[in-house]
Motif scaffolding. Sequence first.
Motif, PDB file in Angstrom:
ATOM      1  N   LEU A  38       0.638  -1.259   0.567  1.00 58.12           N
ATOM      2  CA  LEU A  38      -0.250  -0.109  -0.436  1.00 58.12           C
ATOM      3  C   LEU A  38       0.468   1.197  -0.064  1.00 58.12           C
ATOM      4  N   PRO A  39       0.150   2.702  -0.310  1.00 59.88           N
ATOM      5  CA  PRO A  39       1.255   3.692  -0.867  1.00 59.88           C
ATOM      6  C   PRO A  39       0.440   4.072   0.649  1.00 59.88           C
ATOM      7  N   ASP A  40       1.526   5.127   1.037  1.00 58.55           N
ATOM      8  CA  ASP A  40       1.613   5.815   1.988  1.00 58.55           C
ATOM      9  C   ASP A  40       0.369   6.275   2.588  1.00 58.55           C
ATOM     10  N   LYS A  44      -2.463   6.304   5.597  1.00 53.12           N
ATOM     11  CA  LYS A  44      -2.557   7.388   6.504  1.00 53.12           C
ATOM     12  C   LYS A  44      -4.497   7.573   6.172  1.00 53.12           C
ATOM     13  N   LEU A  45      -4.672   7.259   5.340  1.00 54.19           N
ATOM     14  CA  LEU A  45      -6.189   7.515   5.398  1.00 54.19           C
ATOM     15  C   LEU A  45      -6.933   6.530   5.847  1.00 54.19           C
ATOM     16  N   LYS A  50      -9.376   4.180  10.459  1.00 51.21           N
ATOM     17  CA  LYS A  50     -10.167   3.573  11.531  1.00 51.21           C
ATOM     18  C   LYS A  50     -10.008   4.124  13.216  1.00 51.21           C
ATOM     19  N   ALA A  51      -9.604   5.632  13.022  1.00 50.31           N
ATOM     20  CA  ALA A  51      -9.170   5.885  14.541  1.00 50.31           C
ATOM     21  C   ALA A  51     -10.591   7.054  14.557  1.00 50.31           C
TER      22      ALA A  51
END
Length: 70
Positions: A38-40, A44-45, A50-51
């Motif tokens: 997965l690309p960074d 991050k998304l 998730k948060a």
Amino acid sequence: MNIEQKKIELIHWITELENEEIVDSLEDFRKNSFEKSLPDPIKKLLERSKATPDEELIPHTSVRELLKRK
């Protein structure tokens, strides 16, 4: 043997496995290879999503619907 045949053979082999350690190892391999590919920005998304509390998430059924929102 082409890749499709290899996949089918692997699926059959996995479904017959009784050794949980091997299954766990395969699961670890799957998770690690997926995360590494997965690309960074996508990672991050996913972490932000998730948060985020469920009540703050934006439900959507398609990318087109999501992109219509501002």
